[in-house]
Design a protein around this motif. Structure first.
Motif, PDB file in Angstrom:
ATOM      1  N   ASP B   3       0.578  -1.035  -0.328  1.00 21.18           N
ATOM      2  CA  ASP B   3       0.028  -0.351  -0.412  1.00 21.18           C
ATOM      3  C   ASP B   3       1.111   1.127  -0.423  1.00 21.18           C
ATOM      4  O   ASP B   3       1.853   1.257   1.148  1.00 21.18           O
ATOM      5  CB  ASP B   3      -0.231  -0.029   1.419  1.00 21.18           C
ATOM      6  CG  ASP B   3      -2.029   1.116   1.267  1.00 21.18           C
ATOM      7  OD1 ASP B   3      -1.936   2.020   0.149  1.00 21.18           O
ATOM      8  OD2 ASP B   3      -3.149   1.068   1.701  1.00 21.18           O
ATOM      9  N   PRO B   4       0.977   1.561  -0.897  1.00 25.03           N
ATOM     10  CA  PRO B   4       1.892   3.062  -1.192  1.00 25.03           C
ATOM     11  C   PRO B   4       0.718   3.705  -0.191  1.00 25.03           C
ATOM     12  O   PRO B   4       0.025   4.520   0.734  1.00 25.03           O
ATOM     13  CB  PRO B   4       2.087   3.530  -2.694  1.00 25.03           C
ATOM     14  CG  PRO B   4       0.157   3.157  -2.716  1.00 25.03           C
ATOM     15  CD  PRO B   4      -0.148   1.740  -2.411  1.00 25.03           C
ATOM     16  N   THR B   5       2.086   5.005  -0.186  1.00 24.68           N
ATOM     17  CA  THR B   5       1.774   6.063   0.629  1.00 24.68           C
ATOM     18  C   THR B   5       0.723   7.002   0.027  1.00 24.68           C
ATOM     19  O   THR B   5       1.357   7.428  -1.181  1.00 24.68           O
ATOM     20  CB  THR B   5       3.311   6.623   0.964  1.00 24.68           C
ATOM     21  OG1 THR B   5       4.018   6.685   1.108  1.00 24.68           O
ATOM     22  CG2 THR B   5       2.551   7.820   2.498  1.00 24.68           C
ATOM     23  N   ARG B   6      -0.087   8.001   0.310  1.00 23.61           N
ATOM     24  CA  ARG B   6      -0.872   9.495  -0.307  1.00 23.61           C
ATOM     25  C   ARG B   6      -1.047   9.895  -0.358  1.00 23.61           C
ATOM     26  O   ARG B   6       0.227  10.388   0.130  1.00 23.61           O
ATOM     27  CB  ARG B   6      -2.316   8.789   0.192  1.00 23.61           C
ATOM     28  CG  ARG B   6      -3.192   7.373   0.316  1.00 23.61           C
ATOM     29  CD  ARG B   6      -5.157   7.668   0.790  1.00 23.61           C
ATOM     30  NE  ARG B   6      -4.863   7.145   0.654  1.00 23.61           N
ATOM     31  CZ  ARG B   6      -6.060   6.674  -0.324  1.00 23.61           C
ATOM     32  NH1 ARG B   6      -7.494   7.059  -0.286  1.00 23.61           N
ATOM     33  NH2 ARG B   6      -6.693   4.724  -0.140  1.00 23.61           N
ATOM     34  N   HIS B   7      -1.137  10.673  -1.486  1.00 24.06           N
ATOM     35  CA  HIS B   7       0.073  12.246  -2.194  1.00 24.06           C
ATOM     36  C   HIS B   7      -1.450  13.091  -1.864  1.00 24.06           C
ATOM     37  O   HIS B   7      -2.628  12.703  -2.802  1.00 24.06           O
ATOM     38  CB  HIS B   7       0.865  11.603  -2.683  1.00 24.06           C
ATOM     39  CG  HIS B   7       2.154  11.500  -2.273  1.00 24.06           C
ATOM     40  ND1 HIS B   7       2.737  13.394  -3.188  1.00 24.06           N
ATOM     41  CD2 HIS B   7       3.330  11.330  -1.789  1.00 24.06           C
ATOM     42  CE1 HIS B   7       4.205  13.184  -2.697  1.00 24.06           C
ATOM     43  NE2 HIS B   7       4.044  12.182  -2.018  1.00 24.06           N
ATOM     44  N   LEU B   8      -0.670  14.357  -2.281  1.00 20.45           N
ATOM     45  CA  LEU B   8      -1.616  15.247  -2.406  1.00 20.45           C
ATOM     46  C   LEU B   8      -1.657  14.427  -4.421  1.00 20.45           C
ATOM     47  O   LEU B   8      -0.881  14.697  -4.849  1.00 20.45           O
ATOM     48  CB  LEU B   8      -1.566  16.104  -2.421  1.00 20.45           C
ATOM     49  CG  LEU B   8      -1.872  16.893  -1.360  1.00 20.45           C
ATOM     50  CD1 LEU B   8      -1.101  18.343  -1.052  1.00 20.45           C
ATOM     51  CD2 LEU B   8      -3.364  16.880  -0.665  1.00 20.45           C
ATOM     52  N   PRO B   9      -3.163  14.710  -5.659  1.00 19.32           N
ATOM     53  CA  PRO B   9      -2.942  15.055  -6.547  1.00 19.32           C
ATOM     54  C   PRO B   9      -2.336  15.841  -6.915  1.00 19.32           C
ATOM     55  O   PRO B   9      -2.268  17.196  -6.642  1.00 19.32           O
ATOM     56  CB  PRO B   9      -4.339  14.770  -6.862  1.00 19.32           C
ATOM     57  CG  PRO B   9      -5.405  15.780  -5.830  1.00 19.32           C
ATOM     58  CD  PRO B   9      -4.692  15.531  -4.330  1.00 19.32           C
ATOM     59  N   PRO B  10      -1.459  15.843  -8.573  1.00 18.84           N
ATOM     60  CA  PRO B  10      -0.828  17.096  -9.373  1.00 18.84           C
ATOM     61  C   PRO B  10      -2.477  18.259 -10.018  1.00 18.84           C
ATOM     62  O   PRO B  10      -3.569  17.427  -9.299  1.00 18.84           O
ATOM     63  CB  PRO B  10      -0.679  15.683 -10.303  1.00 18.84           C
ATOM     64  CG  PRO B  10      -0.683  14.817 -10.085  1.00 18.84           C
ATOM     65  CD  PRO B  10      -1.297  14.307  -8.934  1.00 18.84           C
ATOM     66  N   ALA B  15      -1.516  15.915 -14.037  1.00 24.56           N
ATOM     67  CA  ALA B  15      -1.865  14.870 -13.750  1.00 24.56           C
ATOM     68  C   ALA B  15      -1.482  13.718 -14.972  1.00 24.56           C
ATOM     69  O   ALA B  15      -0.886  13.090 -14.693  1.00 24.56           O
ATOM     70  CB  ALA B  15      -3.154  15.006 -13.166  1.00 24.56           C
ATOM     71  N   ILE B  18       1.658  13.030 -16.267  1.00 28.83           N
ATOM     72  CA  ILE B  18       2.831  12.908 -14.385  1.00 28.83           C
ATOM     73  C   ILE B  18       2.813  11.463 -14.722  1.00 28.83           C
ATOM     74  O   ILE B  18       3.617  10.694 -15.420  1.00 28.83           O
ATOM     75  CB  ILE B  18       2.518  13.330 -13.464  1.00 28.83           C
ATOM     76  CG1 ILE B  18       2.674  14.428 -13.075  1.00 28.83           C
ATOM     77  CG2 ILE B  18       3.243  12.054 -11.984  1.00 28.83           C
ATOM     78  CD1 ILE B  18       2.605  15.389 -11.844  1.00 28.83           C
ATOM     79  N   GLU B  19       1.002  11.096 -15.394  1.00 29.73           N
ATOM     80  CA  GLU B  19       0.719   9.619 -15.411  1.00 29.73           C
ATOM     81  C   GLU B  19       1.606   8.360 -15.969  1.00 29.73           C
ATOM     82  O   GLU B  19       1.684   7.642 -15.767  1.00 29.73           O
ATOM     83  CB  GLU B  19      -0.700   9.213 -15.223  1.00 29.73           C
ATOM     84  CG  GLU B  19      -1.110   7.525 -15.104  1.00 29.73           C
ATOM     85  CD  GLU B  19      -2.594   8.128 -14.654  1.00 29.73           C
ATOM     86  OE1 GLU B  19      -3.173   9.002 -15.827  1.00 29.73           O
ATOM     87  OE2 GLU B  19      -3.275   7.181 -14.307  1.00 29.73           O
TER      88      GLU B  19
END
Lengths: 113, 901
Positions: B3-10, B15, B18-19
Motif C-alpha cells: 500500500d503506497p503512501t497517499r499523496h496530494l493529487p497533482p 496529471a 505525470i501519469e
C-alpha cells in the motif's frame, strides 16, 4: 500457443483491467499491464498507451477509484482500485465474454471451454 | 503490491503528463534491466507506448470533464452526507437550525404571496399592463392643497373617448353589493358595471359565450350580463347551458351572454360575481340624470395608451380635454384641474391604498425577521464550528483543500435551510390564508400557494442557507493549527468576536420590529378608543331595499314623490314595530342619513353674513325618529333631547353637534338660538330651527373624518326625505345574535322590500381599521418571533461561553470565587449584549420612524411609551435568557471541571 503475441480484441481491455485489479487490489497503470503480461505469459499484446484512456473512462463511469501515491521506486504515480460498481461491471463483462465464447463454441466446438 | 503512501493529487493539467511519464519511466527501467542501453530503452518504450501526444490530449479532455463533475458532485454529496450526519448526530441542533430558518423564511413566504398580489403582479388577464393607466383628476382644494380622485362623472369620461393618445378608454363602477334574485331566497352579490370597451382594452377573452358589445351598452338596450367563472361555478354549478338565461340583479332582469375567465376582476383586485354593461345598467338602476350631469360623480376610468405615446403626452392631452369639457361650469369647478395617469398596479402609484403600503412594510419586516433568523443560525453554526475544530484540522491535514471544506459546509447549511424552506411552505400555506381572509377580504387571491411563491421560498431558503453558512464555514476552517490536533477539547479555544456581534444585531433588529408592533398596537387602541358618538358595539344597522316603484321617486334631481316616500316610511315603521320587542333589542330609531351618508345643507344664522367652512364639509343634517340619540348612544351635553312632543304641531326644534355649537356660537350658550337650513326664507319648508340641545360629535363616514358641523331634527316635523336606515340598540354583547335573529324577519317583511341589510355596526366600521389591525397583528407576530429567536441566540451564546469556560470557572470556584460574583459576571455579559442591542435598535427605530408616520393613527412614530416599554421587554428577556447559563456557571463542580476533557 502462438509464436506471435495476439492483439487484444476490441472491448476486452476493460475486462482485463477489471480482472487484474480485482486480483491485485490496487495498482498504477504500469503495474496493471505488468500483471496482465505476467499472467498471460506475454501472449497478449496491448498497446501500452491505449491503457490510459481506458482507465480514465472506467474511472469516469465509477468502476475505478483512484488516488495519487508514490511507487516502490519513489516515483509519483496514480493508483487505481475497483469500486463496488466496478466489481459488478466485472461480473457483467465476464458473463458477456462467456456468452460470446459459448456462441463461438457452438460453431467451432474445438474452441471449447 | 504494498500500500503506497497517499499523496496530494497533482494539478489537473499536469496529471495526465505525470501519469504517462511514470509509465514510460517504469518501462525504461524494465528494458534496461533486460539488458538494453538507456537511450535504446527510451526509444523502445516510446514506440511501445504509442503516441504519447495522442493519448495525453484524450486523457486531459476526460480528466477535465470528470474533475468538474466530480467536484460538484462530491461537494453536494459531501454536503448532503454532512447534513444527514448533523441531523443524526445532533438532532436538536439540526431542528433548531431548520425551525429557526423555517420561521424566518415562512414569514417571508407568507408576505410574498400578499406583496406579489398587491404589488408585483397586475390584475389577472390584463395584457401588456404597463400601457394601461388609471385616470385620476387632481383638483386644487382650499382645505387640503390638492385632492386626487379617481371618481368622475359620465360626461367627464366621455371627454376622453376622442383622445388621440389613448388607444382605448373604458369606464367602470364597483364592485357594489346588489341584491340577486328576490324574496326570501335573495342574496347579495358583487356587481361590477363596466363599459363594453373594458374587456377589449384589457385584452381578456371569455371562457364561455361572449362579452356584451357596444350596441348592448347604451340606455334602453336589452339588458345583458356576464358572469364571473367563480359565480358561475358557485351558483350555476358551471352549467354550460347558462347562456341565454335571465337573472334578476337589483330588481332588473339581465340575460346572461357569457362567462369571464377564472380570476378576472377587471382593473381592481376585489372579487366580482356579475358584470353588467355600465350605461345600460345605470340607466335601469338610476334613471338618466347621470348621463349628462357633471355633478353626479360615480364612476372611474382607465385607458390604454396609443403605441409609442408617453404617459406625459397622454396626460397633457387628457388635461386639455378635461378642462375643455368643464368650460361650461367654470364658476363652480377649478379651471386648473389636472389629469394624472397612474399605473394599473394601484400599490405602485401615489394613490396606493393603506393596506398595500402596510403590506410593503411588512414585506421588508419579514426580511428583517429572516435576517435575524440567519444571524441565529450563523451563531449556532459558529458554535458547532468551534466544536468541530479538531475534525476540521484533521481533514485539512489529510489534504482536503480548505475551499472544498468550506464549500461542503456551505452546501450542508444550504440543505438544512431547504428543509427549513419546507417548514416555511407549511407556515405560508396556513398563514397566508389567514392573513388574506382576515385582513384582505376585498382582494381576490388565487387558491393555494402558487408556483411563484414556492419558487420564491426555495430561492430565499437557498440564499439564507448560503448567507448563514458562509461566514461560519470560513471562520471554522481558518487558522486550523496543529495545536488543534493535539490540544484536545480543553485546548485554548479562542472566543469568537463574531458571535456577540451577531447577538447584538439580533437584539437591535428585534427592538426595531417591536417598536413597529408597539406603534401599530397603539394605533389600533386609539382607533378603538375613538369616541365615535355611536355605541358601535351595541348597534345593529338595518337598511331596507325597496322595489323599483319605491326607489325612483327620490333620486337626485327628480321631484320627490310624496306617496312613494310615505309608502317607504310606512314600511320602515312596520319594520321598527316588528323588531321592537325582539329579544335583546332595547330600542329602535330611524334616520334619513345613517352611517356613511352625507346630506348637506346650507345654514344661515341671524346676525352672521356666512358661516365658516370646515375641513369635513357640511353642515350635514339628519332627520331622526324619536329616541334616536338615546338609541345610538349620542350623549346630550347641554339642553335636552328631542322628544315625542316635538311633532308636526309644535315649534321646529333641533339638536346641534358640539363642533357646530363651538363654530357658530363660540362664546355663548347655543340653546335657544335659531338658524335656518336650506334657502334663507321664511317659508313653511324652511322655518327657523330652535336649538334645544347640544350633542357630542358623531362619526359620519368613518374613522378619520375631518371636523364637520351636524344637526338633528325630529322626523315628525320634517318628513320630506325618505328614511334610509334604522339602528337597533341591543343589550351588551348581543349585537351579532340580534342581527342573526331579526334578519329573516325583515327580509320577509313585505314583497315590496327586496332585501334587508342587517349588520352589527362593528362589522361595518371595523374594515376601516383594517390597515392598522393588519400592521398591529403582523408586526406583533414578527416582533415576538424576532424576540424569541434573539433570546435563543443570547441564551446559546452565553450557554456556549459557560461550557467553554467550565475549566476556568472551576478554577475560580476552587480558588474561592463567590457564587454571586460568577452569577453576576455571566448576567453582566448578557445584559451588556442586550444593552448594546437595545441602544442600537432604538437609534435605528428613531431614525426610521418618520417613514411610518402616515401609516399610524394619532400616534407619534417616536412614541416614548412604546420606546421605553420595548426596551423594558428586551431587558427582561435578556435577564431570562442569561439566568440559566449564569446559574449553570455557579454550579460548576471544580473537581469535575478540572478532570473534564
Amino acid at each position: 500457443v502462438a509464436d506471435t503475441p495476439l492483439l487484444v480484441v476490441q472491448g476486452t481491455l476493460e475486462l482485463l483491467v477489471l480482472k487484474a485489479l480485482s486480483a491485485i487490489g490496487q495498482a498504477h497503470g504500469f503495474g496493471i499491464l505488468d500483471f496482465i503480461r505476467k499472467v498471460t505469459d506475454e501472449q497478449l499484446l496491448i498497446e501500452e498507451g491505449a491503457l490510459y484512456p481506458a482507465l480514465h473512462r472506467m474511472e469516469e463511469r465509477g468502476w475505478l477509484a483512484s488516488y495519487w501515491g508514490v511507487s516502490e521506486k519513489g516515483r509519483r504515480a496514480k493508483y487505481y482500485a475497483l469500486t463496488r460498481s466496478g466489481e459488478k461491471a466485472l461480473a457483467r463483462e465476464v458473463s458477456r465474454w462467456t456468452a460470446y465464447v459459448d456462441a463461438v463454441a457452438r460453431i467451432a466446438p474445438e474452441v471449447g471451454r | 503490491m504494498s500500500d503506497p503512501t497517499r499523496h496530494l493529487p497533482p494539478k489537473l493539467q499536469d496529471a495526465a503528463r505525470i501519469e504517462v511519464e511514470h509509465h514510460l519511466a517504469e518501462l525504461v527501467d524494465r528494458l534496461i534491466h533486460e539488458g538494453m542501453d538507456p537511450a535504446a530503452a527510451r526509444r523502445e518504450a516510446e514506440r511501445r507506448f504509442g503516441s504519447p501526444q495522442r493519448y495525453r490530449s484524450a486523457l486531459e479532455r476526460t480528466a477535465r470533464r470528470r474533475m468538474l463533475r466530480a467536484s460538484l458532485g462530491t461537494m453536494f454529496l459531501d454536503g448532503f452526507g454532512g447534513a444527514v450526519r448533523t441531523v443524526r448526530r445532533s438532532p436538536a441542533f439540526a431542528a433548531a437550525v431548520i425551525l429557526t430558518l423555517g420561521l424566518g423564511i415562512g414569514a417571508n413566504a407568507t408576505m410574498f404571496g400578499i406583496v406579489d398580489r398587491l404589488l408585483l403582479r397586475p390584475p389577472e388577464h390584463v395584457r401588456d399592463h404597463e400601457r394601461v393607466m388609471r385616470i385620476l383628476v387632481k383638483r386644487p382644494s382650499l382645505r387640503r392643497g390638492i385632492t386626487r380622485s379617481a371618481t368622475m362623472t359620465f360626461p367627464d369620461y366621455q371627454d376622453f373617448r376622442s383622445q388621440q393618445t389613448f388607444h382605448a378608454v373604458a369606464g367602470y363602477n364597483g364592485p357594489s353589493q346588489q341584491t340577486f334574485g328576490r324574496g326570501a331566497g335573495a342574496t347579495r352579490i358583487q356587481v361590477m358595471q363596466a363599459t363594453n370597451t373594458l374587456f377589449s382594452l384589457l385584452g381578456v377573452a371569455p371562457t364561455l359565450g361572449r362579452f356584451y358589445g357596444a350596441d348592448e351598452d347604451r340606455i334602453g338596450a336589452p339588458a345583458t350580463a356576464v358572469l364571473s367563472t367563480e359565480f358561475w361555478r358557485r351558483s350555476f354549478g358551471a352549467d354550460p347551458d347558462v347562456l341565454g338565461r335571465v337573472i334578476e340583479v337589483a330588481g332588473d332582469a339581465y340575460r346572461i351572454v357569457g362567462v369571464a375567465p377564472a380570476g378576472f376582476t377587471g382593473v381592481d383586485l376585489a372579487p366580482v360575481d356579475v358584470w353588467l354593461p355600465l350605461v345600460t345598467s345605470q340607466g335601469m338602476i338610476a334613471g338618466t340624470e347621470w348621463h349628462d350631469s357633471r355633478g353626479y360623480y360615480w364612476m372611474k376610468a382607465v385607458a390604454r395608451l396609443t403605441d409609442g405615446v408617453s404617459t406625459e403626452a397622454a396626460a397633457s392631452e387628457a388635461t386639455a380635454l378635461h378642462r375643455a369639457g368643464r368650460l361650461g361650469d367654470r364658476y363652480s369647478y377649478p379651471p386648473d384641474a389636472d389629469i394624472e395617469l397612474d399605473p394599473l398596479i394601484l400599490a405602485r402609484g401615489p394613490a396606493a391604498p393603506p393596506e398595500s403600503r402596510v403590506a410593503r412594510w411588512l414585506g421588508g419586516v419579514s426580511l428583517i425577521v429572516l435576517l435575524i433568523a440567519c444571524a441565529n443560525v450563523a451563531n449556532l453554526l459558529l458554535a458547532s464550528g468551534a466544536r468541530r475544530r479538531r475534525e476540521v484540522a484533521v481533514r485539512l491535514a489529510l489534504g482536503v483543500t480548505r475551499g472544498r471544506l468550506v464549500a461542503q459546509m456551505v452546501v450542508e447549511s444550504v440543505l438544512l435551510a431547504l428543509a427549513g424552506g419546507g417548514v416555511a411552505l407549511l407556515i405560508a400555506a396556513a398563514g397566508g390564508r389567514l392573513v388574506r381572509t382576515v385582513f384582505l377580504p376585498g382582494v381576490a387571491f388565487r387558491d393555494g400557494l402558487g408556483g411563484r411563491a414556492v419558487g420564491f421560498t426555495l430561492v430565499i431558503a437557498g440564499l439564507a442557507g448560503f448567507v448563514a453558512g458562509l461566514g461560519p464555514a470560513i471562520q471554522g476552517t481558518r487558522d486550523a493549527l496543529a495545536s488543534d490536533l493535539t490540544a484536545g477539547s480543553r485546548g485554548s479555544m479562542r472566543r469568537s468576536r463574531a458571535r456577540p456581534l451577531l447577538t447584538i444585531l439580533q437584539a437591535s433588529l428585534s427592538v426595531v420590529l417591536l417598536v413597529g408592533a408597539g406603534l401599530f398596537v397603539r394605533s389600533v387602541a386609539r382607533v378603538r378608543a375613538l369616541d365615535l358618538g355611536l355605541d358601535v358595539d351595541r348597534l345593529v344597522f338595518v337598511g331596507l331595499e325597496f322595489e323599483k316603484a319605491l326607489t325612483f321617486g327620490w333620486e337626485p334631481g327628480l321631484p320627490p314623490d310624496p306617496s312613494a316616500i310615505q309608502l317607504r316610511n310606512d314600511l320602515y315603521g312596520e319594520a321598527m314595530r316588528r323588531v321592537q320587542g325582539a329579544p335583546g333589542v332595547l330600542s329602535v330609531a330611524a334616520t334619513v342619513a345613517p352611517f356613511g351618508w352625507a346630506l348637506g345643507s346650507s345654514v344661515t344664522v341671524p346676525g352672521m353674513d356666512s358661516i365658516p367652512q370646515l375641513a369635513g364639509g357640511g353642515p350635514y343634517y339628519q332627520d331622526v325618529t324619536s329616541g334616536y340619540a338615546r338609541t345610538v348612544g349620542l350623549h346630550v351635553l347641554r339642553g335636552r333631547d328631542l322628544t315625542d312632543a316635538d311633532d308636526a304641531g309644535s315649534d321646529p326644534v333641533a339638536l346641534i353637534s358640539e363642533t357646530m355649537a363651538r363654530t357658530l356660537w363660540p362664546d355663548a350658550d347655543p340653546v335657544g338660538r335659531t338658524f335656518q337650513a336650506g334657502s334663507p326664507s321664511g317659508s313653511a319648508l324652511n322655518p327657523p330651527w330652535t336649538v334645544v340641545g347640544v350633542v357630542e360629535d358623531a362619526v359620519r363616514d368613518g374613522i378619520g373624518d375631518e371636523p364637520f358641523m351636524a344637526f338633528y331634527r325630529p322626523y315628525a316635523q320634517r318628513a320630506t326625505r325618505p328614511l334610509q336606515g334604522m339602528y337597533l340598540r341591543t343589550e351588551p354583547g348581543r349585537a351579532e345574535e340580534v342581527a342573526a335573529a331579526v334578519a329573516p324577519i325583515l327580509r320577509s317583511l313585505d314583497p315590496r322590500v327586496r332585501y334587508a341589510t342587517v349588520r352589527p355596526l362593528r362589522q361595518i366600521i371595523d374594515p376601516q381599521a383594517r390597515s392598522w389591525t393588519l400592521g398591529a397583528t403582523m408586526f406583533t407576530i414578527f416582533g415576538v418571533l424576532a424576540l424569541i429567536v434573539a433570546a435563543v441566540g443570547l441564551y446559546s451564546v452565553l450557554a456556549f461561553d459557560v461550557a467553554q469556560r467550565t475549566r476556568e470557572l472551576g478554577i475560580r470556584t476552587a480558588l474561592g470565587a463567590a457564587k454571586g460574583r460568577l452569577l453576576g459576571a455571566i448576567l453582566g455579559e448578557g445584559f451588556a449584549l442586550a444593552g448594546f442591542g437595545v441602544a442600537l435598535g432604538l437609534v435605528i427605530a428613531i431614525a426610521v420612524a418618520p417613514y411610518v408616520r402616515d401609516l399610524l393613527f394619532e400616534v407619534s412614530p417616536r412614541d416614548p411609551v412604546v420606546l421605553t416599554s420595548v426596551a423594558a421587554v428586551l431587558v427582561v428577556t435578556a435577564l431570562l435568557a442569561s439566568s440559566l447559563p449564569a446559574l449553570r456557571a455557579t454550579r460548576v463542580d471544580p473537581v469535575v471541571a478540572l478532570r473534564a476533557d
